[in-house]
Write an enzyme that holds these catalytic residues in place. Structure first.
Site, PDB file in Angstrom:
ATOM      1  N   HIS A  17      23.518  42.465  75.284  1.00  0.00           N
ATOM      2  CA  HIS A  17      24.686  42.811  75.223  1.00  0.00           C
ATOM      3  C   HIS A  17      25.752  43.022  76.144  1.00  0.00           C
ATOM      4  CE1 HIS A  17      24.203  44.301  70.869  1.00  0.00           C
ATOM      5  NE2 HIS A  17      22.967  44.400  71.259  1.00  0.00           N
ATOM      6  N   LYS A  29      38.563  52.311  70.951  1.00  0.00           N
ATOM      7  CA  LYS A  29      37.360  51.349  71.563  1.00  0.00           C
ATOM      8  C   LYS A  29      36.907  52.512  72.638  1.00  0.00           C
ATOM      9  CE  LYS A  29      39.231  47.671  72.810  1.00  0.00           C
ATOM     10  NZ  LYS A  29      38.371  46.620  72.293  1.00  0.00           N
ATOM     11  N   ARG A  30      35.647  52.547  73.119  1.00  0.00           N
ATOM     12  CA  ARG A  30      35.165  53.443  74.103  1.00  0.00           C
ATOM     13  C   ARG A  30      35.968  53.230  75.539  1.00  0.00           C
ATOM     14  NH1 ARG A  30      30.465  56.721  73.671  1.00  0.00           N
ATOM     15  NH2 ARG A  30      30.642  56.966  75.752  1.00  0.00           N
ATOM     16  N   LYS A  89      37.206  47.648  79.778  1.00  0.00           N
ATOM     17  CA  LYS A  89      38.307  47.429  78.539  1.00  0.00           C
ATOM     18  C   LYS A  89      39.566  47.630  78.935  1.00  0.00           C
ATOM     19  CE  LYS A  89      34.496  48.932  75.468  1.00  0.00           C
ATOM     20  NZ  LYS A  89      34.318  47.934  74.359  1.00  0.00           N
ATOM     21  N   THR A  97      33.662  43.812  68.635  1.00  0.00           N
ATOM     22  CA  THR A  97      33.567  43.928  67.129  1.00  0.00           C
ATOM     23  C   THR A  97      34.532  44.323  66.343  1.00  0.00           C
ATOM     24  OG1 THR A  97      31.879  45.904  66.860  1.00  0.00           O
ATOM     25  CG2 THR A  97      30.932  43.755  66.774  1.00  0.00           C
ATOM     26  N   LYS A 117      37.028  43.548  63.165  1.00  0.00           N
ATOM     27  CA  LYS A 117      37.736  44.413  62.024  1.00  0.00           C
ATOM     28  C   LYS A 117      39.210  44.353  61.810  1.00  0.00           C
ATOM     29  CE  LYS A 117      33.975  47.590  63.864  1.00  0.00           C
ATOM     30  NZ  LYS A 117      33.845  48.785  64.516  1.00  0.00           N
TER      31      LYS A 117
HETATM   32  C1  LIG Z   1      33.693  48.659  65.714  1.00  0.00           C
HETATM   33  C2  LIG Z   1      33.379  50.164  66.509  1.00  0.00           C
HETATM   34  C3  LIG Z   1      33.376  50.147  67.888  1.00  0.00           C
HETATM   35  C4  LIG Z   1      33.346  48.794  68.826  1.00  0.00           C
HETATM   36  O1  LIG Z   1      34.794  48.666  69.284  1.00  0.00           O
HETATM   37  P1  LIG Z   1      34.966  47.346  70.350  1.00  0.00           P
HETATM   38  O2  LIG Z   1      36.610  47.310  70.249  1.00  0.00           O
HETATM   39  O3  LIG Z   1      34.287  46.105  69.760  1.00  0.00           O
HETATM   40  O4  LIG Z   1      34.422  47.933  71.697  1.00  0.00           O
HETATM   41  C5  LIG Z   1      33.499  51.264  68.668  1.00  0.00           C
HETATM   42  N1  LIG Z   1      33.307  52.449  67.807  1.00  0.00           N
HETATM   43  C6  LIG Z   1      33.547  52.456  66.582  1.00  0.00           C
HETATM   44  C7  LIG Z   1      33.831  53.727  65.823  1.00  0.00           C
HETATM   45  C8  LIG Z   1      33.620  51.327  65.829  1.00  0.00           C
HETATM   46  O5  LIG Z   1      33.773  51.336  64.331  1.00  0.00           O
END
Ligand SMILES: *Cc1c(COP(=O)(O)O)cnc(C)c1O
Length: 853
Positions: free
Chosen positions: A397, A588-589, A594, A698, A702
């Site tokens: 990952h 995101k985190r 990032k 991911t 979305k």
């Molecule tokens: C989808 C999701 C992530 C992943 O987000 P990235 O932008 O791909 O890092 C992290 N936290 C939550 C709550 C999510 O739903």
């Protein structure tokens, strides 16, 4: 290890111990009542039937009358009602799977970021309307009860959410799967802000009851730790090894339903909770030291107490290794003892299971299976290795070197002495093979060794997984290529066929159908409802991008989502979202790679430009930037960045000059529940990692599926999103991965960007001046200094390109029809990013198994 924890002790006598022999199923004689052998059938469901069942649950389970019930009582009764409805299907799924003897996917993941369960269960059973009407007749409101649920936050971010999407897809596709993981008593911390700084609160997700779980203490598994190994000669005269462990804990399984969408299948997620073994209780009587015995109990239960809140940066803590071995040992034992027929020949194990290793966290399963086969079942080594190799596959990952787990041999040898021996032997045989394939290339053998020698001796878990698995996959095309070329090049040379790609996906049930009811309705009106399980059918929306009436309705759905978000943030965080703004979302985190700091510099620069008179506030496109991000509690730079974002937000939001033009919102505690409201409302999706750093992402998928346009680098799955939706409908900026590599090789000097770009310098200087920190020049010194003097993720190098591309975003946003057209095309062309498609790829390329109908 405290010495009062012993595994030995007198066994309880038969008459005082309940049966824990989980091999004994069913009654001992053939039942004579006809109902006892009939299949379990679901309760009939009409609105009246629902009301009856709901009130029954409220009265008998919660023990309250409707008139005296709390919202929590009502929520728990509703959850039980839905659960009862699913129960017959769950039992039937188990029966069919056992009968078919089909190969099962064993998804091994230390994290599952599930999100709330009720809405998903109502959707999967199509009970939403009935429940809503039934509750209304009881004077209750479904939305209020749904809001009562605390999501199980048993994951950090993308990796854990991926596991949750995958098990949803497998259930929906009728594929037998057991998700295995850990039932953390405390999931990911609840984030609060105090004076703009992140403060972590424990996540007490179990406090108000957990209606979705089914504990099975009678099926508990004992897991051993510590001690030593010894050699002995068995009856046949063969020399064997035996592990003499020093202490143990009990793994108690908790089962959760994983309902497929409208298909009657309900798979199982089995999460393990650590408890003290009976030996602990006996110790209480024997030693007379009650306090000591209870302390021992706490020691055992610590193992599943808390999720480590580090995303991408493991700290190598002993308790974390204990967690990893704990859940993997429980899961292997469980599958072998309970899912296979009595007397099953383990030589055929690969016909019945493929364990998928979600990152390196469960890789200790490899030596564990070897130990079970060799030590417990008398396999010879080669036979056991043959079986083991066919049972595992590994998903990588990351590309960050610090995210690759290396366990010190000192720690591993102390906690799992037999496993370390097995790893050494696997490594010896593997290196012999390397030397045979590349004679005389000792450097290569050293590079490829599963055992790292520097800076200290440790086990490279990614190497172990690569050597042991049938396949190794990356999570997006670019990531898989970089994995082959840069992370594991020696391995891809030795085993070219092992490497493959499966691009990540997200479940369209939760992230479109459930999270975006208005868009879903619009899509279904246009092309029918088949898209929910066949997302490529969104393609049929393409012609509607040119239909002005459809675009109007599409905008109306987006406006509805924005207004829903406005209400939520007002009530949840006291944040006021202005009307009619471009909603620019980065959730995101929090991690340097990032690059939340790049988004922040954009905001600071807009503010600075207006105040220096370079641009007029009236010329700004009205924009609200929404951040959502948790930082690992020990990650100082990430926490400082959160603090700085909140400080900048406070100044920008209080500035009368920017009123109605620029707003920054940072709701605390970003989680799945918030994502479900935020993402459907977004206009612009920020996916701005340095190219070559984000394995897939991911969140990006979305957003595209919910009709946001992406501003992004050529990184992770952004590459595939852009290819699919088309360049004209995606805002690409920044260096490509090869350009990043080249700049890194020639020597990157962020200071030269700072010195030569006045706009960038002005923004950084403004932070440095203490403008956002009440004149304190030192508060954010570390953040700015790090950018100007180090900038590992090349924020300054991409700044110019980012701002220029943001200007293009604004230009396009001004053309309402062009923007909506692109947004519709993003939806229509993102069907590839369904996790159903990811699962089809895993089935075809890795697991070689099939749906069971
Ligand atoms: C989808 C999701 C992530 C992943 O987000 P990235 O932008 O791909 O890092 C992290 N936290 C939550 C709550 C999510 O739903």
């Amino acid at each position: 290890m405290p010495d009062h924890i012993q595994t030995s002790g007198p066994a309880p006598t038969a008459d005082e111990s309940p049966s824990t022999d989980h091999r004994v199923y069913g009654p001992s004689s053939t039942p004579s009542h006809p109902l006892a052998t009939a299949p379990v059938s679901p309760p009939p469901f009409s609105v009246d039937g629902f009301v009856k069942e709901f009130l029954h649950e409220l009265n008998t389970n919660q023990g309250v009358a409707l008139s005296r019930s709390s919202i929590n009582d009502q929520y728990l009764a509703l959850a039980s009602t839905v659960k009862n409805y699913l129960m017959a299907r769950w039992l039937e799924t188990g029966r069919k799977t056992r009968e078919s003897q089909a190969k099962t996917v064993g998804y091994l993941s230390a994290e599952y970021l599930l999100g709330r369960q009720l809405g998903n269960a109502l959707l999967a059973t199509d009970l939403g309307d009935i429940a809503q009407r039934g509750l209304e007749l009881c004077g209750l409101d479904l939305a209020t009860l749904r809001a009562q649920e605390v999501e199980p936050g048993l994951g950090n971010g993308g990796l854990g959410r991926l596991a949750a999407c995958f098990i949803d897809s497998l259930a929906t596709m009728n594929v037998p799967c057991i998700g295995y993981g850990i039932r953390y008593e405390y999931g990911i911390f609840r984030q609060t802000f105090v004076d703009g700084r992140q403060v972590e609160q424990p996540d007490t997700w179990l406090a108000l009851g957990s209606p979705w779980e089914f504990p099975h203490p009678e099926a508990s598994v004992t897991v051993h730790f510590g001690g030593h190994t010894e050699k002995y000669t068995d009856a046949a005269g063969t020399e064997r090894t035996r592990w003499v462990p020093e202490w143990n804990v009990l793994g108690v399984p908790y089962n959760y339903m994983v309902p497929g969408y409208l298909n009657g299948r309900v798979n199982t997620l089995r999460l393990w909770s650590a408890q003290a073994t009976q030996a602990f209780d006996l110790q209480i009587f024997n030693s007379g030291d009650y306090a000591d015995a209870v302390r021992a109990q706490t020691f055992a239960e610590n193992i599943s107490k808390v999720l480590y809140p580090e995303d991408s940066t493991p700290q190598g803590k002993e308790l974390r290794l204990q967690q990893q071995y704990f859940f993997v040992a429980c899961s292997l034992r469980d599958f072998i003892d309970n899912e296979l027929e009595e007397g099953f020949d383990l030589h055929r194990l690969p016909e019945r299971i493929h364990f998928q290793l979600n990152d390196t966290h469960p890789v200790i399963a490899v030596p564990e299976l070897m130990r079970i086969l060799v030590d417990d079942h008398g396999f010879d080594w080669d036979e056991a290795w043959e079986v083991t190799q066919q049972c595992f596959a590994y998903t990588c990952h990351t590309l960050l070197p610090e995210a690759l787990e290396i366990w010190s041999t000192e720690l591993l040898g102390r906690l799992l002495p037999r496993h370390l021996e097995i790893i050494y032997q696997i490594n010896d045989e593997f290196l012999a093979r390397v030397r045979e394939a590349f004679p005389g290339d000792e450097l290569r053998a050293r590079r490829m060794s599963i055992i790292a020698e520097y800076p200290s001796r440790g086990v490279r878990m990614a190497y172990l997984a690569t050597v042991a698995g049938t396949k190794v996959n990356g999570v997006a095309e670019l990531h898989s290529q970089l994995l082959r070329d840069k992370v594991l090049p020696d391995f891809s040379e030795l085993y070219p066929d092992k490497f493959t790609n499966v691009t990540n996906g997200v479940t369209p049930r939760r992230f479109v159908r459930m999270a975006n009811p208005k868009l879903s309705e619009l899509i279904t009106d246009a092309i029918g409802s088949g898209w929910v399980t066949d997302l490529e059918r969104l393609r049929e929306l393409e012609p509607y991008a040119d239909d002005p009436e459809f675009r109007e309705q599409f905008r109306a759905a987006k406006a509805w989502n924005k207004s829903r978000l406005t209400d939520l943030l007002a009530q949840r965080d006291g944040i006021e979202l202005p009307d009619g703004h471009l909603l620019d979302v980065m959730v995101k985190r929090l991690h340097e790679y990032k690059r939340q700091s790049l988004k922040l510099l954009h905001i600071v620069s807009l503010y600075e430009q207006v105040h220096s008179g370079a641009i007029a506030a009236a010329d700004l496109t009205p924009r609200t930037v929404v951040f959502g991000a948790k930082a690992a509690p020990g990650y100082k730079m990430a926490k400082d960045t959160i603090h700085l974002i909140n400080k900048v937000a406070a100044i920008v939001n209080a500035d009368p000059v920017l009123e109605g033009r620029l707003k920054v919102a940072f709701p605390a505690n970003y989680n799945v529940t918030l994502a479900e409201k935020l993402i459907p409302a977004a206009d612009l999706s920020e996916q701005i990692s340095l190219a070559g750093m984000e394995a897939s992402g991911t969140g990006n998928m979305k957003f595209a599926l919910n009709g946001a346009l992406t501003i992004g680098t050529d990184d992770g799955a952004n590459v595939e999103i852009r290819e699919l939706v088309g360049d004209k409908h995606f805002f690409l900026f920044g260096m490509s991965e090869p350009e990043v590599a080249q700049l890194g090789a020639q020597g990157y000097h962020p200071g030269s960007y700072y010195e030569s770009n006045p706009r960038l310098k002005a923004a950084l200087d403004l932070i440095w001046s203490g403008h956002f920190s009440d004149g304190d020049r030192y508060l954010f010194d570390s953040v700015v200094t790090n950018l100007v003097h180090n900038d590992r993720f090349m924020v300054l190098a991409d700044f110019d390109s980012y701002l220029a591309t943001q200007a293009k975003v604004e230009e396009k946003y001004a053309d309402v029809d062009a923007w909506t057209r692109s947004a519709v095309l993003n939806v229509a062309r993102s069907g590839f990013f369904s996790s159903d498609r990811s699962m089809r790829d895993y089935l075809k390329r890795i697991w070689h198994t099939q749906p069971v109908i």
